[in-house]
Design a protein around this motif. Structure first.
Motif, PDB file in Angstrom:
ATOM      1  N   UNK A  25     -42.947  29.394  -4.695  1.00 52.59           N
ATOM      2  CA  UNK A  25     -41.801  29.243  -4.810  1.00 52.59           C
ATOM      3  C   UNK A  25     -41.344  30.641  -5.821  1.00 52.59           C
ATOM      4  N   UNK A  26     -40.070  31.070  -5.470  1.00 56.28           N
ATOM      5  CA  UNK A  26     -39.394  31.978  -6.327  1.00 56.28           C
ATOM      6  C   UNK A  26     -38.448  31.693  -7.113  1.00 56.28           C
ATOM      7  N   UNK A  27     -38.928  31.236  -8.328  1.00 55.76           N
ATOM      8  CA  UNK A  27     -38.052  30.414  -9.316  1.00 55.76           C
ATOM      9  C   UNK A  27     -37.474  31.457 -10.399  1.00 55.76           C
ATOM     10  N   UNK A  28     -36.486  31.393 -10.524  1.00 51.63           N
ATOM     11  CA  UNK A  28     -35.814  32.324 -11.522  1.00 51.63           C
ATOM     12  C   UNK A  28     -35.954  31.717 -12.983  1.00 51.63           C
ATOM     13  N   UNK A  29     -36.438  32.383 -14.010  1.00 52.55           N
ATOM     14  CA  UNK A  29     -36.722  31.734 -15.323  1.00 52.55           C
ATOM     15  C   UNK A  29     -35.486  31.196 -15.596  1.00 52.55           C
ATOM     16  N   UNK A  30     -35.620  29.908 -16.516  1.00 48.20           N
ATOM     17  CA  UNK A  30     -34.334  28.984 -16.870  1.00 48.20           C
ATOM     18  C   UNK A  30     -34.426  28.918 -18.335  1.00 48.20           C
ATOM     19  N   UNK A  31     -33.656  28.159 -18.994  1.00 50.36           N
ATOM     20  CA  UNK A  31     -33.276  27.975 -20.069  1.00 50.36           C
ATOM     21  C   UNK A  31     -34.657  27.399 -20.938  1.00 50.36           C
ATOM     22  N   UNK A  32     -34.928  27.752 -22.082  1.00 47.77           N
ATOM     23  CA  UNK A  32     -36.232  27.183 -22.854  1.00 47.77           C
ATOM     24  C   UNK A  32     -35.747  26.329 -24.046  1.00 47.77           C
ATOM     25  N   UNK A  33     -34.583  26.322 -24.402  1.00 46.32           N
ATOM     26  CA  UNK A  33     -34.273  25.669 -25.671  1.00 46.32           C
ATOM     27  C   UNK A  33     -34.453  24.255 -25.690  1.00 46.32           C
ATOM     28  N   UNK A  34     -34.792  23.590 -26.882  1.00 44.98           N
ATOM     29  CA  UNK A  34     -34.927  22.311 -26.830  1.00 44.98           C
ATOM     30  C   UNK A  34     -36.567  21.671 -26.835  1.00 44.98           C
ATOM     31  N   UNK A  35     -37.402  22.962 -26.565  1.00 45.80           N
ATOM     32  CA  UNK A  35     -38.895  22.348 -26.401  1.00 45.80           C
ATOM     33  C   UNK A  35     -39.612  22.491 -27.734  1.00 45.80           C
ATOM     34  N   UNK A  36     -39.304  22.768 -28.761  1.00 50.62           N
ATOM     35  CA  UNK A  36     -39.953  22.922 -29.852  1.00 50.62           C
ATOM     36  C   UNK A  36     -40.782  21.785 -30.186  1.00 50.62           C
ATOM     37  N   UNK A  37     -40.216  20.659 -30.354  1.00 51.20           N
ATOM     38  CA  UNK A  37     -40.787  19.476 -30.992  1.00 51.20           C
ATOM     39  C   UNK A  37     -40.432  18.047 -29.794  1.00 51.20           C
ATOM     40  N   UNK A  38     -41.623  17.960 -29.144  1.00 53.19           N
ATOM     41  CA  UNK A  38     -41.082  16.624 -28.202  1.00 53.19           C
ATOM     42  C   UNK A  38     -40.488  15.363 -28.761  1.00 53.19           C
ATOM     43  N   UNK A  39     -41.118  15.063 -30.016  1.00 52.12           N
ATOM     44  CA  UNK A  39     -40.431  13.782 -30.509  1.00 52.12           C
ATOM     45  C   UNK A  39     -38.894  13.973 -30.943  1.00 52.12           C
ATOM     46  N   UNK A  40     -38.537  15.302 -31.376  1.00 54.64           N
ATOM     47  CA  UNK A  40     -37.369  15.607 -31.747  1.00 54.64           C
ATOM     48  C   UNK A  40     -36.589  15.505 -30.399  1.00 54.64           C
ATOM     49  N   UNK A  41     -37.150  16.059 -29.479  1.00 56.82           N
ATOM     50  CA  UNK A  41     -36.356  16.177 -28.146  1.00 56.82           C
ATOM     51  C   UNK A  41     -36.242  14.645 -27.486  1.00 56.82           C
ATOM     52  N   UNK A  42     -37.201  13.807 -27.878  1.00 65.31           N
ATOM     53  CA  UNK A  42     -36.875  12.326 -27.312  1.00 65.31           C
ATOM     54  C   UNK A  42     -35.736  11.754 -28.282  1.00 65.31           C
ATOM     55  N   UNK A  43     -35.597  12.078 -29.464  1.00 66.72           N
ATOM     56  CA  UNK A  43     -34.411  11.262 -30.004  1.00 66.72           C
ATOM     57  C   UNK A  43     -32.972  12.061 -29.638  1.00 66.72           C
ATOM     58  N   UNK A  44     -33.022  13.445 -29.417  1.00 66.79           N
ATOM     59  CA  UNK A  44     -32.051  13.930 -28.962  1.00 66.79           C
ATOM     60  C   UNK A  44     -31.669  13.388 -27.480  1.00 66.79           C
ATOM     61  N   UNK A  45     -32.388  13.180 -26.579  1.00 66.83           N
ATOM     62  CA  UNK A  45     -32.344  12.634 -25.379  1.00 66.83           C
ATOM     63  C   UNK A  45     -31.656  11.221 -25.496  1.00 66.83           C
ATOM     64  N   UNK A  46     -32.235  10.324 -26.391  1.00 66.24           N
ATOM     65  CA  UNK A  46     -31.576   9.167 -26.676  1.00 66.24           C
ATOM     66  C   UNK A  46     -30.060   9.150 -26.919  1.00 66.24           C
ATOM     67  N   UNK A  47     -29.748  10.019 -27.751  1.00 70.04           N
ATOM     68  CA  UNK A  47     -28.316  10.329 -28.127  1.00 70.04           C
ATOM     69  C   UNK A  47     -27.429  10.453 -26.859  1.00 70.04           C
TER      70      UNK A  47
END
Length: 438
Positions: free
Chosen positions: A221-243
């Motif tokens: 696939x020719x995939x353009x680079x995308x946003x990478x924000x929000x990936x530092x802490x999986x558990x924090x990301x989980x809480x943000x997603x629940x919000x």
């Protein structure tokens, strides 16, 4: 595949679309859309074929029963496969967002699924009884977790590489190819040609090869680079997603529709059990019976998937409405045939399973397209992970229906699932149209 062939396939499968207009994808991806579209179709086709060859509801259940595994382990197949595919996603989505190009994660997940399928085949050929059951359950668990990685990244990659008006066509075409291959496998099983275990084992080995091939294809696939924000802490990301549930009413409604429509996934085992009770025999355990049910399931996908995909590109909301009604009718038909004493007939269970699987394919394509199109590039991965994790938890709780069946009978369970499908219809009516309307 040559570029000219890719262009031809692209034009054939997207005929009638608004020219080559790109919607909601990076500018760099527009020139590569024909190549990416066909790559998606080919890679996803291999995955769909492999899925059908390692179907826990039919193939693996028959396999464990034949190997003499305990009933407890056979009952774990579907929960391990479904919950293992969905529950990890809330916690892996944040980590996967560290990848600017997420095709690599999908390819790695496909590779691990292939190796897991080969491990299942090896266990089937070398072990028996509880040892075989435990080894196959363990390999299926690894396969399910790898699948969760593919699931949480695929919609995001699809949204970056294929335009909004053509995503359902890509997934629908791949599902059709997969269904056609599995249909041939079911016909071979129903014919009784060759040794039973040899055919099933060969199918498992074939599944492993298909998943590994899919990984190699997807890496093109020719995939353009995308946003990478929000990936530092999986558990924090989980809480943000629940919000996100509190912020987006349409997301809550979509998840409610999807939750009610898990009835289409939970119903088949109870339909098989009810038919077996009606006929006084093991309707799914026989070799011919297994083949007929696979044919019914794959035939439904073959005939309906591309159509559902095209309709989803026009209005995924309407697809979810239609499939809610279709699933309700199929489950009510099963109950009606049972009341008339006909569900045990050789034609009855494949017929109602065929109808239910048509609705199931529509649910899968409708929910997938709706989720991709309702989200933005920045929220797509989080929406996918949150939705899948909630549904995975509900599927795990779906084991309660087994207790209901034990004390009140399979017909009662099918009645409850029919009510769930019926309730999904008015909830789906409140969804917003997320595709451009003419």
């Amino acid at each position: 595949m040559a570029d000219s062939t890719r262009e031809l396939v692209f034009e054939m499968l997207t005929a009638g679309d608004d020219g080559r207009v790109c919607r909601d994808i990076p500018e760099a991806s527009c020139n590569e859309e024909a190549r990416n579209f066909t790559t998606h179709v080919m890679a996803l086709s291999t995955s769909k074929i492999a899925d059908g060859l390692v179907d826990p509801k039919l193939v693996l259940s028959w396999l464990l029963a034949t190997l003499g595994a305990p009933t407890l382990l056979i009952g774990l197949l579907v929960p391990v496969r479904e919950a293992g595919s969905l529950l990890p996603q809330l916690f892996t989505a944040g980590a996967l967002r560290r990848l600017a190009q997420r095709k690599w994660a999908w390819a790695a997940g496909s590779m691990v699924q292939g190796l897991s399928a080969l491990a299942i085949a090896m266990a089937a050929l070398t072990l028996e009884g509880a040892r075989a059951g435990m080894a196959i359950i363990a390999a299926l668990g690894v396969l399910a977790v790898a699948r969760s990685v593919c699931s949480v990244t695929y919609k995001d990659v699809l949204g970056k590489t294929v335009s909004k008006s053509r995503r359902g066509s890509a997934t629908g075409a791949a599902t059709t190819v997969g269904a056609a291959a599995v249909l041939l496998f079911g016909a071979l099983l129903a014919s009784g040609l060759g040794a039973r275990m040899d055919l099933v084992s060969a199918g498992l080995i074939g599944a492993g090869v298909f998943w590994i091939a899919g990984a190699a294809i997807f890496m093109q696939l020719k995939e353009a680079p995308g946003a990478t924000e929000g990936g530092a802490n999986p558990f924090r990301a989980a809480m943000d997603n629940l919000g996100l549930l509190g912020e987006d009413a349409q997301l809550r409604r979509f998840i409610a529709v999807r939750a009610l429509l898990i009835s289409t996934a939970l119903a088949p085992p109870f339909m098989v059990a009810l038919a077996a009770r009606s006929s006084g025999s093991d309707g799914a355990g026989g070799f011919g019976g297994l083949g007929l049910l696979i044919i019914a399931s794959a035939g439904a996908g073959l005939l309906s998937s591309y159509v559902w995909g095209r309709l989803a590109d026009k209005s995924s909301r309407k697809v979810l409405i239609l499939t809610s009604g279709a699933a309700t009718l199929a489950l009510c038909a099963a109950l009606g045939l049972n009341a008339a004493g006909l569900l045990g007939a050789v034609w009855a269970l494949p017929l109602v399973l065929f109808a239910l699987m048509i609705a199931y394919q529509g649910v899968r394509l409708g929910r997938s397209t709706h989720l991709v199109d309702m989200a933005t590039q920045d929220t797509r991965a989080a929406y996918t992970a949150l939705s899948n994790t909630i549904i995975g938890s509900l599927l795990l709780l779906g084991g309660v229906f087994s207790l209901v069946a034990e004390y009140a009978g399979e017909a009662t369970v099918l009645g409850l699932l029919a009510i769930m499908s019926g309730l999904a219809l008015p909830v789906a009516l409140g969804l917003r149209e997320v595709q451009p309307q003419e």
